[in-house]
Design an enzyme around this catalytic site. Sequence first.
Site, PDB file in Angstrom:
ATOM      1  N   CYS A  86       0.842  -1.203   0.000  1.00 54.05           N
ATOM      2  CA  CYS A  86       0.000   0.000   0.000  1.00 54.05           C
ATOM      3  C   CYS A  86       0.880   1.257   0.000  1.00 54.05           C
ATOM      4  CB  CYS A  86      -0.965  -0.043   1.180  1.00 54.05           C
ATOM      5  SG  CYS A  86      -2.337   1.106   1.041  1.00 54.05           S
ATOM      6  N   HIS A 203      -3.467  -5.717   1.092  1.00 55.79           N
ATOM      7  CA  HIS A 203      -2.789  -5.949   2.375  1.00 55.79           C
ATOM      8  C   HIS A 203      -2.749  -7.431   2.733  1.00 55.79           C
ATOM      9  CE1 HIS A 203      -2.385  -1.781   3.847  1.00 55.79           C
ATOM     10  NE2 HIS A 203      -3.456  -1.552   3.120  1.00 55.79           N
ATOM     11  N   GLU A 205      -0.814  -8.759   4.845  1.00 57.12           N
ATOM     12  CA  GLU A 205      -0.535  -8.895   6.289  1.00 57.12           C
ATOM     13  C   GLU A 205      -1.809  -8.782   7.120  1.00 57.12           C
ATOM     14  OE1 GLU A 205      -0.576  -6.183   4.721  1.00 57.12           O
ATOM     15  OE2 GLU A 205      -0.742  -4.422   6.009  1.00 57.12           O
TER      16      GLU A 205
END
Lengths: 229, 87
Positions: A86, A203, A205
């Site tokens: 990002c 994302h 994660e």
Amino acid sequence: MKFAVVVFPGSNCDHDAYHAAKHVFGQECEFVWHKDTSLGGADVVILPGGFSYGDYLRTGAIARFSPIMTAVREFAEAGKPVIGICNGFQILMECGLLPGAMLRNRDVQFHCEHVNIRVEQTDTPFTRRAATGQVLRVPIAHGEGNFYAAPEVIAALEDQRRVIFRYVTPHGEVVDAANPNGSVHNIAGICNEGRNVVGLMPHPERAVELVTGSADGRVMFESVIQNGF
Amino acid sequence: MKARVFVTLKPSVFDPQGRTVLEALHSLGHAKVGDVRQGKYFELDLNVESAAEGEALANEVSRAVLANPVIESFRLELAPEAKADRS
């Protein structure tokens, strides 16, 4: 395997990345402040999401001048794995480690939702354990994720198989309706010529435990951990 | 001296904000507005000894920081005195 998560003023996904690496995957992980000049012997570097320096001028525009970026550049040029997620992707483009730039989303809305991305290439440290064509359901949260590069740059990215992820339908079809932000060729992530630096807007994660709605991002951590970089 | 920096998206680059403003103007009845391109404007106060030094400095910060050459271009206007701006 030791992860370094670079923390800029305004990073807000740094703890998500740390949690994933440290607690979910049991790896060593340290935060590295942007004013530091050493990555502390890390094996993998994560530039996390957020709003570094508030994005006031342009996303990633100031972060690229942070002292730590000299070490990140050397680390990347040594062929070691770097991932920008990002805002981290935006910083990698601003500093020239990846080509292109982000425009405002075509509908000028901030998009915070789960999307589907297709793994296009598996010869990067972050996709080796994935299958070509595998569809990952992962969240996005951005207002400026409309990937742009000049036509000749896009052609080179495609020719060199450097488009790593594309926005697709749940069945893996590349259609405009599956494109949340207007990115050219539905591009969600790319890599550098050396294939060790990867940037993506979604994302992974935040998709490592089912409690957050999807664990499809795990394969990216498993890729970099189990390939022993 | 003062420098004015106009940063705009290159003509070949789609401008989502400009398009949105255009649609708003049309919905307000301004049908004759054909296109809108949105950009950024900076005023720099430069503590320099000469116009040449000021121009070089304004160029440098515009190229390195204020504009992203991948998507944007910039135009400079240099004003030796700021008096006109205070009127």
